[in-house]
Scaffold this motif. Structure first.
Motif, PDB file in Angstrom:
ATOM      1  N   VAL A 197      -2.685 -26.948  -6.106  1.00 28.67           N
ATOM      2  CA  VAL A 197      -1.311 -26.907  -6.622  1.00 28.67           C
ATOM      3  C   VAL A 197      -1.181 -25.787  -7.671  1.00 28.67           C
ATOM      4  CG1 VAL A 197       0.417 -28.197  -7.936  1.00 28.67           C
ATOM      5  CG2 VAL A 197      -0.849 -29.329  -6.131  1.00 28.67           C
ATOM      6  N   VAL A 198      -2.169 -25.685  -8.570  1.00 27.52           N
ATOM      7  CA  VAL A 198      -2.124 -24.653  -9.597  1.00 27.52           C
ATOM      8  C   VAL A 198      -2.198 -23.269  -8.956  1.00 27.52           C
ATOM      9  CG1 VAL A 198      -3.385 -23.674 -11.563  1.00 27.52           C
ATOM     10  CG2 VAL A 198      -3.004 -26.126 -11.443  1.00 27.52           C
ATOM     11  N   THR A 199      -3.041 -23.114  -7.926  1.00 27.15           N
ATOM     12  CA  THR A 199      -3.164 -21.833  -7.235  1.00 27.15           C
ATOM     13  C   THR A 199      -1.851 -21.470  -6.545  1.00 27.15           C
ATOM     14  OG1 THR A 199      -5.485 -22.322  -6.850  1.00 27.15           O
ATOM     15  CG2 THR A 199      -4.537 -20.541  -5.567  1.00 27.15           C
ATOM     16  N   ALA A 200      -1.198 -22.435  -5.916  1.00 26.26           N
ATOM     17  CA  ALA A 200       0.085 -22.188  -5.245  1.00 26.26           C
ATOM     18  C   ALA A 200       1.143 -21.788  -6.266  1.00 26.26           C
ATOM     19  CB  ALA A 200       0.515 -23.424  -4.465  1.00 26.26           C
ATOM     20  N   ALA A 201       1.173 -22.473  -7.415  1.00 25.24           N
ATOM     21  CA  ALA A 201       2.144 -22.146  -8.463  1.00 25.24           C
ATOM     22  C   ALA A 201       1.869 -20.745  -9.013  1.00 25.24           C
ATOM     23  CB  ALA A 201       2.081 -23.178  -9.580  1.00 25.24           C
ATOM     24  N   GLN A 202       0.614 -20.430  -9.191  1.00 25.20           N
ATOM     25  CA  GLN A 202       0.245 -19.124  -9.708  1.00 25.20           C
ATOM     26  C   GLN A 202       0.645 -18.011  -8.731  1.00 25.20           C
ATOM     27  OE1 GLN A 202      -3.934 -18.739 -10.572  1.00 25.20           O
ATOM     28  NE2 GLN A 202      -3.549 -17.172 -12.133  1.00 25.20           N
ATOM     29  N   GLU A 203       0.449 -18.229  -7.443  1.00 28.98           N
ATOM     30  CA  GLU A 203       0.844 -17.248  -6.427  1.00 28.98           C
ATOM     31  C   GLU A 203       2.363 -17.035  -6.436  1.00 28.98           C
ATOM     32  OE1 GLU A 203      -0.686 -18.502  -2.657  1.00 28.98           O
ATOM     33  OE2 GLU A 203      -2.777 -18.076  -3.231  1.00 28.98           O
ATOM     34  N   LYS A 204       3.101 -18.161  -6.547  1.00 29.90           N
ATOM     35  CA  LYS A 204       4.565 -18.052  -6.566  1.00 29.90           C
ATOM     36  C   LYS A 204       5.026 -17.292  -7.817  1.00 29.90           C
ATOM     37  CE  LYS A 204       8.598 -18.856  -4.918  1.00 29.90           C
ATOM     38  NZ  LYS A 204       9.055 -18.208  -3.710  1.00 29.90           N
ATOM     39  N   LEU A 205       4.421 -17.583  -8.964  1.00 30.11           N
ATOM     40  CA  LEU A 205       4.786 -16.876 -10.195  1.00 30.11           C
ATOM     41  C   LEU A 205       4.442 -15.391 -10.092  1.00 30.11           C
ATOM     42  CD1 LEU A 205       3.739 -19.427 -12.962  1.00 30.11           C
ATOM     43  CD2 LEU A 205       6.043 -18.731 -12.342  1.00 30.11           C
ATOM     44  N   ASN A 206       3.308 -15.067  -9.472  1.00 36.22           N
ATOM     45  CA  ASN A 206       2.940 -13.655  -9.281  1.00 36.22           C
ATOM     46  C   ASN A 206       3.959 -12.928  -8.400  1.00 36.22           C
ATOM     47  OD1 ASN A 206       0.671 -13.701 -10.910  1.00 36.22           O
ATOM     48  ND2 ASN A 206      -0.736 -14.178  -9.234  1.00 36.22           N
ATOM     49  N   GLU A 207       4.442 -13.606  -7.363  1.00 35.37           N
ATOM     50  CA  GLU A 207       5.473 -13.021  -6.496  1.00 35.37           C
ATOM     51  C   GLU A 207       6.753 -12.739  -7.292  1.00 35.37           C
ATOM     52  OE1 GLU A 207       6.327 -15.335  -3.000  1.00 35.37           O
ATOM     53  OE2 GLU A 207       4.201 -15.478  -2.463  1.00 35.37           O
ATOM     54  N   ILE A 208       7.164 -13.699  -8.116  1.00 37.87           N
ATOM     55  CA  ILE A 208       8.381 -13.538  -8.919  1.00 37.87           C
ATOM     56  C   ILE A 208       8.221 -12.391  -9.904  1.00 37.87           C
ATOM     57  CG2 ILE A 208       9.845 -14.641 -10.670  1.00 37.87           C
ATOM     58  CD1 ILE A 208       9.294 -17.318  -9.225  1.00 37.87           C
ATOM     59  N   VAL A 209       7.053 -12.321 -10.558  1.00 37.55           N
ATOM     60  CA  VAL A 209       6.797 -11.243 -11.514  1.00 37.55           C
ATOM     61  C   VAL A 209       6.799  -9.892 -10.799  1.00 37.55           C
ATOM     62  CG1 VAL A 209       5.028 -10.263 -13.030  1.00 37.55           C
ATOM     63  CG2 VAL A 209       5.590 -12.681 -13.191  1.00 37.55           C
ATOM     64  N   ASP A 210       6.211  -9.825  -9.610  1.00 36.17           N
ATOM     65  CA  ASP A 210       6.207  -8.571  -8.837  1.00 36.17           C
ATOM     66  C   ASP A 210       7.632  -8.147  -8.470  1.00 36.17           C
ATOM     67  OD1 ASP A 210       3.475  -8.324  -8.989  1.00 36.17           O
ATOM     68  OD2 ASP A 210       3.088  -9.194  -6.988  1.00 36.17           O
ATOM     69  N   GLN A 211       8.447  -9.112  -8.089  1.00 35.41           N
ATOM     70  CA  GLN A 211       9.842  -8.791  -7.763  1.00 35.41           C
ATOM     71  C   GLN A 211      10.587  -8.255  -8.987  1.00 35.41           C
ATOM     72  OE1 GLN A 211      11.463 -12.431  -6.199  1.00 35.41           O
ATOM     73  NE2 GLN A 211      10.521 -12.173  -4.181  1.00 35.41           N
ATOM     74  N   ILE A 212      10.352  -8.872 -10.130  1.00 37.15           N
ATOM     75  CA  ILE A 212      11.007  -8.407 -11.361  1.00 37.15           C
ATOM     76  C   ILE A 212      10.539  -7.002 -11.708  1.00 37.15           C
ATOM     77  CG2 ILE A 212      11.156  -8.804 -13.861  1.00 37.15           C
ATOM     78  CD1 ILE A 212      11.084 -11.825 -13.259  1.00 37.15           C
ATOM     79  N   LYS A 213       9.209  -6.763 -11.578  1.00 33.52           N
ATOM     80  CA  LYS A 213       8.684  -5.423 -11.863  1.00 33.52           C
ATOM     81  C   LYS A 213       9.294  -4.384 -10.933  1.00 33.52           C
ATOM     82  CE  LYS A 213       4.147  -6.479 -13.829  1.00 33.52           C
ATOM     83  NZ  LYS A 213       2.691  -6.395 -13.636  1.00 33.52           N
ATOM     84  N   THR A 214       9.379  -4.712  -9.641  1.00 36.30           N
ATOM     85  CA  THR A 214       9.953  -3.743  -8.691  1.00 36.30           C
ATOM     86  C   THR A 214      11.424  -3.468  -9.018  1.00 36.30           C
ATOM     87  OG1 THR A 214       9.298  -5.533  -7.157  1.00 36.30           O
ATOM     88  CG2 THR A 214       9.193  -3.288  -6.352  1.00 36.30           C
ATOM     89  N   ARG A 215      12.166  -4.497  -9.369  1.00 34.43           N
ATOM     90  CA  ARG A 215      13.570  -4.296  -9.740  1.00 34.43           C
ATOM     91  C   ARG A 215      13.694  -3.397 -10.959  1.00 34.43           C
ATOM     92  NH1 ARG A 215      15.614  -9.737 -10.585  1.00 34.43           N
ATOM     93  NH2 ARG A 215      14.533 -10.572  -8.813  1.00 34.43           N
ATOM     94  N   ARG A 216      12.861  -3.640 -11.950  1.00 32.67           N
ATOM     95  CA  ARG A 216      12.902  -2.823 -13.171  1.00 32.67           C
ATOM     96  C   ARG A 216      12.534  -1.376 -12.865  1.00 32.67           C
ATOM     97  NH1 ARG A 216      10.237  -6.798 -17.744  1.00 32.67           N
ATOM     98  NH2 ARG A 216      12.039  -8.174 -17.932  1.00 32.67           N
ATOM     99  N   GLU A 217      11.521  -1.173 -12.035  1.00 34.60           N
ATOM    100  CA  GLU A 217      11.125   0.196 -11.671  1.00 34.60           C
ATOM    101  C   GLU A 217      12.242   0.907 -10.908  1.00 34.60           C
ATOM    102  OE1 GLU A 217       7.456  -0.066  -9.522  1.00 34.60           O
ATOM    103  OE2 GLU A 217       6.313  -0.668 -11.289  1.00 34.60           O
ATOM    104  N   GLU A 218      12.896   0.187 -10.006  1.00 37.75           N
ATOM    105  CA  GLU A 218      14.015   0.771  -9.266  1.00 37.75           C
ATOM    106  C   GLU A 218      15.166   1.129 -10.215  1.00 37.75           C
ATOM    107  OE1 GLU A 218      15.029  -2.056  -6.255  1.00 37.75           O
ATOM    108  OE2 GLU A 218      13.263  -1.582  -5.030  1.00 37.75           O
ATOM    109  N   GLU A 219      15.441   0.252 -11.188  1.00 35.70           N
ATOM    110  CA  GLU A 219      16.497   0.540 -12.163  1.00 35.70           C
ATOM    111  C   GLU A 219      16.131   1.750 -13.004  1.00 35.70           C
ATOM    112  OE1 GLU A 219      17.359  -2.929 -14.490  1.00 35.70           O
ATOM    113  OE2 GLU A 219      18.096  -4.068 -12.778  1.00 35.70           O
ATOM    114  N   LYS A 220      14.847   1.850 -13.404  1.00 33.56           N
ATOM    115  CA  LYS A 220      14.410   3.018 -14.180  1.00 33.56           C
ATOM    116  C   LYS A 220      14.570   4.289 -13.365  1.00 33.56           C
ATOM    117  CE  LYS A 220      11.014   1.109 -17.396  1.00 33.56           C
ATOM    118  NZ  LYS A 220       9.593   1.105 -17.792  1.00 33.56           N
ATOM    119  N   LYS A 221      14.175   4.257 -12.094  1.00 36.06           N
ATOM    120  CA  LYS A 221      14.328   5.440 -11.238  1.00 36.06           C
ATOM    121  C   LYS A 221      15.802   5.806 -11.088  1.00 36.06           C
ATOM    122  CE  LYS A 221      10.141   4.811  -8.466  1.00 36.06           C
ATOM    123  NZ  LYS A 221       9.609   4.486  -7.136  1.00 36.06           N
ATOM    124  N   LYS A 222      16.632   4.793 -10.898  1.00 34.48           N
ATOM    125  CA  LYS A 222      18.068   5.039 -10.745  1.00 34.48           C
ATOM    126  C   LYS A 222      18.642   5.645 -12.030  1.00 34.48           C
ATOM    127  CE  LYS A 222      22.391   2.650  -9.748  1.00 34.48           C
ATOM    128  NZ  LYS A 222      23.023   1.344  -9.522  1.00 34.48           N
TER     129      LYS A 222
END
Length: 156
Positions: A18-43
Motif C-alpha cells: 500500500v505504501v509503495t502504491a501511494a508513493q508511486e502515485k505521489l511520484n506521478e503527481i509530482v512529475d506532472q506538476i514538474k512538467t507543467r511548471r517546466e512547460e510554463e517556464k518555456k512558454k
C-alpha cells in the motif's frame, strides 16, 4: 487506488504494498506538476524573448541605414512624381481668373449680392455701445497740427 490495493491484498501483509502504491502515485503527481511548471517556464521564456525582440528591433548599422534610405528616397520620389502629375492634370483643367470672369458674368456681381444679402440679416447689440460716452477719447480730427507722438510738442 489505495482501497483497491487493500482489497487485493486482504489476508496478507500489505503495508509495504500500500505504501509503495501511494508513493508511486505521489511520484506521478509530482512529475506532472514538474512538467507543467517546466512547460510554463518555456512558454514564459518564449513570450519574454518575443517581447524583447519586439522592443529591441533591428540594430541600425551604416549598411542597414543606407539601404533603408535608398528605398525611402525612391518611394518619396515616386510620391512626388505622382503628386506633380496630379497637379499638372488639375492645372490643365483649371481655368484662370480671367477665363472664369469671361465665362461666368455673374462673378463680378456675386460678392456685392452676397454682401447685400448678409447686410439685411446682421443684428447689432446696441448695449455694447451704450457706455461709449464714458470713454475719454481724444478729439484730434479738427486740429491738423496735432501729433501725439511728436516729441517737439510741449503739452505741459
Amino acid at each position: 487506488m489505495l482501497a483497491l490495493q487493500s482489497e487485493e491484498n486482504l489476508g496478507m501483509v500489505m503495508i509495504f504494498t500500500v505504501v509503495t502504491a501511494a508513493q508511486e502515485k505521489l511520484n506521478e503527481i509530482v512529475d506532472q506538476i514538474k512538467t507543467r511548471r517546466e512547460e510554463e517556464k518555456k512558454k514564459n521564456t518564449k513570450e519574454k524573448e518575443a517581447e524583447r525582440k519586439l522592443f529591441h528591433g533591428t540594430p541600425v548599422t551604416i549598411e542597414n541605414f543606407l539601404s533603408w534610405k535608398t528605398k525611402f528616397d525612391t518611394e518619396l520620389l515616386e510620391i512626388k512624381k505622382k503628386w506633380m502629375k496630379e497637379e499638372e492634370q488639375a492645372g490643365k483643367n483649371k481655368l484662370s481668373g480671367k477665363q472664369l470672369f469671361e465665362t461666368d458674368h455673374n462673378l463680378d456681381t456675386s460678392d456685392i449680392q452676397f454682401l447685400e444679402d448678409a447686410g439685411n440679416n446682421v443684428e447689432v447689440d446696441e448695449s455694447l455701445f451704450q457706455e461709449m460716452d464714458d470713454l475719454a477719447l481724444e478729439d484730434n480730427g479738427d486740429d491738423p497740427d496735432y501729433h501725439p507722438a511728436d516729441p517737439g510738442s510741449n503739452s505741459d
